[in-house]
Design an enzyme around this catalytic site. Structure first.
Site, PDB file in Angstrom:
ATOM      1  N   ASN A   9       0.790  -1.233   0.000  1.00 41.38           N
ATOM      2  CA  ASN A   9       0.000   0.000   0.000  1.00 41.38           C
ATOM      3  C   ASN A   9       0.819   1.278   0.000  1.00 41.38           C
ATOM      4  O   ASN A   9       0.314   2.337   0.304  1.00 41.38           O
ATOM      5  CB  ASN A   9      -0.951   0.021   1.197  1.00 41.38           C
ATOM      6  CG  ASN A   9      -1.968  -1.089   1.121  1.00 41.38           C
ATOM      7  OD1 ASN A   9      -2.211  -1.636   0.050  1.00 41.38           O
ATOM      8  ND2 ASN A   9      -2.548  -1.440   2.247  1.00 41.38           N
ATOM      9  N   CYS A  10       2.105   1.163  -0.315  1.00 31.68           N
ATOM     10  CA  CYS A  10       2.942   2.362  -0.375  1.00 31.68           C
ATOM     11  C   CYS A  10       2.885   2.933  -1.787  1.00 31.68           C
ATOM     12  O   CYS A  10       3.221   2.253  -2.744  1.00 31.68           O
ATOM     13  CB  CYS A  10       4.398   2.030  -0.049  1.00 31.68           C
ATOM     14  SG  CYS A  10       4.773   2.150   1.691  1.00 31.68           S
ATOM     15  N   LEU A  11       2.481   4.182  -1.883  1.00 29.66           N
ATOM     16  CA  LEU A  11       2.391   4.788  -3.218  1.00 29.66           C
ATOM     17  C   LEU A  11       3.782   5.129  -3.750  1.00 29.66           C
ATOM     18  O   LEU A  11       4.726   5.278  -3.019  1.00 29.66           O
ATOM     19  CB  LEU A  11       1.534   6.047  -3.163  1.00 29.66           C
ATOM     20  CG  LEU A  11       0.109   5.786  -2.660  1.00 29.66           C
ATOM     21  CD1 LEU A  11      -0.643   7.090  -2.493  1.00 29.66           C
ATOM     22  CD2 LEU A  11      -0.636   4.854  -3.606  1.00 29.66           C
TER      23      LEU A  11
END
Lengths: 108, 94, 116
Positions: free
Chosen positions: A106-108
């Site tokens: 979920n890390c952009l």
């Protein structure tokens, strides 16, 4: 070690296979990020290696990375600022990349 | 504005096991909102969900030929759906 | 404000449960009160000693063991479903609370969302 010994990585520099990681490879990846690895870095890297072997996942986001470090190593190290100072950019991504873990989902 | 205890939002066709679970969980004071394929339950509804007010998304119902359903369900549009969710103290998305 | 994420689908062969787990972890990341309920075939997520090398998938058992670290408040298992699948507390992962009345549990949470 030369780049020829570097295991396969994806387009964002994460190892394709976490089991191919060695401390030497960590140092090489860190070099790309202009990070020299000291004891404080190794403590977090080894924490991530053990997290991955227990849970078969990277902490999914930066917040959960900080939370997991806090749970394992206490408030001082489990803080955003502490981890940002060690691993520039998005600490969860940078630290997972160096520790040979998959990209946090979920890390952009 | 009347208050709903729990709004049950169901989008599964009647044969889906979750439909039965949902029907069993409905209590008096609750409301049931049928969306997507769950509107197919409109044809059999009179036997089920006796305790709850029943709503169905109008566009989903009309698309499947339930425009003149003749059941006790109230057809609602999306703004009305939002109002229902705001009236409810609890929400279950089945 | 509390959220209950319900997983009623089997652990492998579908992504629905993993997506639900992701949702639970994301809520926990933002310090929202969140718990997990396993019912139906979903209780098989909780079976101990899953060995997934042969199917080349990550073990949901190991993934789940991160839930308390991330701040997921509780993991519930529907009592009836556990009986149907022959799951006893000894054969299950640690930290699971049995749920004899899952409908009641849903009514106690502000939001309940099923996986998939």
């Amino acid at each position: 070690m030369t780049d020829a010994n570097m295991p396969a990585r994806n387009n964002e520099g994460f190892l394709e296979n976490a089991n191919e990681w060695t401390p030497e490879i960590a140092a090489l990846i860190a070099q790309d990020e202009h990070i020299a690895l000291y004891e404080k870095h190794w403590e977090i890297i080894m924490f991530l290696r053990s997290f991955y072997s227990s849970h078969e996942m990277s902490p999914p986001s930066n917040r959960l990375f900080v939370k997991s470090v806090k749970e394992a190593l206490g408030d001082e190290k489990g803080s955003s600022i502490y981890l940002m100072q060690l691993f520039s950019g998005t600490p969860a991504k940078t630290a997972c990349r160096i520790a040979g873990l998959p990209r946090p989902t979920n890390c952009l | 504005m009347t208050s709903i205890h729990t709004l049950h939002i169901l989008n599964k066709a009647p044969e889906h096991p979750r439909t039965a679970e949902c029907m069993n969980a409905i209590r008096s004071g609750d409301a049931l909102l049928l969306t997507e394929n769950a509107v197919l339950a409109l044809s059999i509804l009179d036997d089920q969900a006796p305790m709850a007010q029943v709503y169905a998304i109008a566009s989903d119902a009309i698309a499947r030929g339930f425009g003149q359903s003749g059941t006790k369900a109230t057809l609602v549009d999306y703004p009305a759906m939002v109002k229902l969710t705001a009236q409810a103290q609890h929400l279950i998305s089945w | 404000m509390s959220t209950l994420i319900v997983i009623d689908q089997p652990p492998y062969g579908t992504w629905a449960g993993r997506e639900a787990l992701d949702m639970a972890f994301s809520l926990a990341a933002f310090d929202q009160s969140v718990s997990l309920l396993f019912m139906g075939a979903g209780v098989n997520w909780l079976r101990a000693a899953q060995q997934t090398n042969g199917i080349e998938q990550k073990s949901v058992e190991k993934n789940l063991s991160a839930a308390p670290i991330f701040g997921v408040e509780a993991m519930y298992a529907d009592t009836l479903a556990c009986a149907q699948y022959g799951l006893t507390p000894e054969g299950m992962v640690a930290g699971v609370t049995m749920s004899p009345n899952s409908a009641e549990l849903m009514h106690q949470h502000t939001h309940t969302a099923f996986a998939g």
